[in-house]
Design a protein around this motif. Sequence first.
Motif: not given
Length: 386
Positions: A17, A20, A22, A24, A93
């Motif tokens: 995360k 950047h 993974y 949102p 994801k």
Amino acid sequence: MSNIITKSFRINLFIMKLCHLYPPEKRTTLFKIRAYLIQILFVVPVPVLGIIYLLTEKNLDVEKANYNAGFLAQATCLIAKLFPFIRNGDRIKGCIMYFETYCVPLKKQSQKNIINDCVNVCRRNTFIFLFCVTGGVTSWATRPLFWDGRNLPVDLWLPFNPYENWFVYSCVYVYVTVGELFSSLVTGILDPLIAGLAYHATGQIKILKDNLEHLLEFDNEKLTVNEMTKNVLIYNRIKRCVVHHNATLSFIKEFEECFSPVVFSQFAGSVFVICFCCLQMSKVSSEGFYFMQLVMYFSVILAQLYFYCYYGSTLFEESNNLTNAIYIGRWYDYDTKSKKALITLMERSREPITVTAGKILDLSLATFATILRRSYSLLAVLKNYE
């Protein structure tokens, strides 16, 4: 059991995360642009400038060229590894969180132990690999301290002279170090994550095998119902096993579509990295700091390959024994309808589950040995041309 993926890869997902990699819940265009900018700023420049240096330098030192070539091969393959995470972030994801949403009810403690083992192995691999990769980059970044004069960790083509003054040199040195630290963190969490997902699929196969072996048991107690009700219960359990098997196959298909190019890029780069590392180790003293650095770097590259190949091989072996698990069960006590359902499942499971790299190489220990042989062959060729 719920949240098994979150428990297994908490650190991996947190770092992804931050980098950047993974997306949102609601991925925006701005998020994708930021992700590309981060890769362009921290991942792309060093290998590109390093390759330009190797191609344009006239008085090239052979020893430093070997060192740079091995490092640049690994850095270049990282670009190919990260690109799918940005382009297909939502699909990847979904693949990562597949077993978070699809959870098979675990009625026995032995099955819970299988899942707990998967979680613990994934967390252990992440800690060990992240520590080794970080240690390797630290030794790589501090190597110029053992050279005479000011040097960068890797030779780069630059439109200016970075050695003109201390400030310029420090800025370039910090930029290169930060970029490679970013790359090492990404490598340290992606490889255990991908291999760990394959191991979770292996855990699901183990649970499926346990259910097929004990269709007549529930919590270690015999079914105490009449014959008709028993046949209905057995058939319903077989149907749940079929659904479980299909869900696992669906995950493997999605896993290969998402990560096959990523793994292949690592395999392709590792052949050159292993070759150049061995070539360098054959030239330097076994008592120096540089030799220890090469050994650490070499060990990390082997671990990257071994993670993929070992857990791919484990998945193949477990799925290959699925038919035996059906045969071990008390199938002779089932009714004709249940036996036919089991025969259908056996036919479906006759072809073992294999995961490939780039749809070319199977993830297996045999492939691991093949890569080592190819690296040795390339090493022998380079030694002859010295």
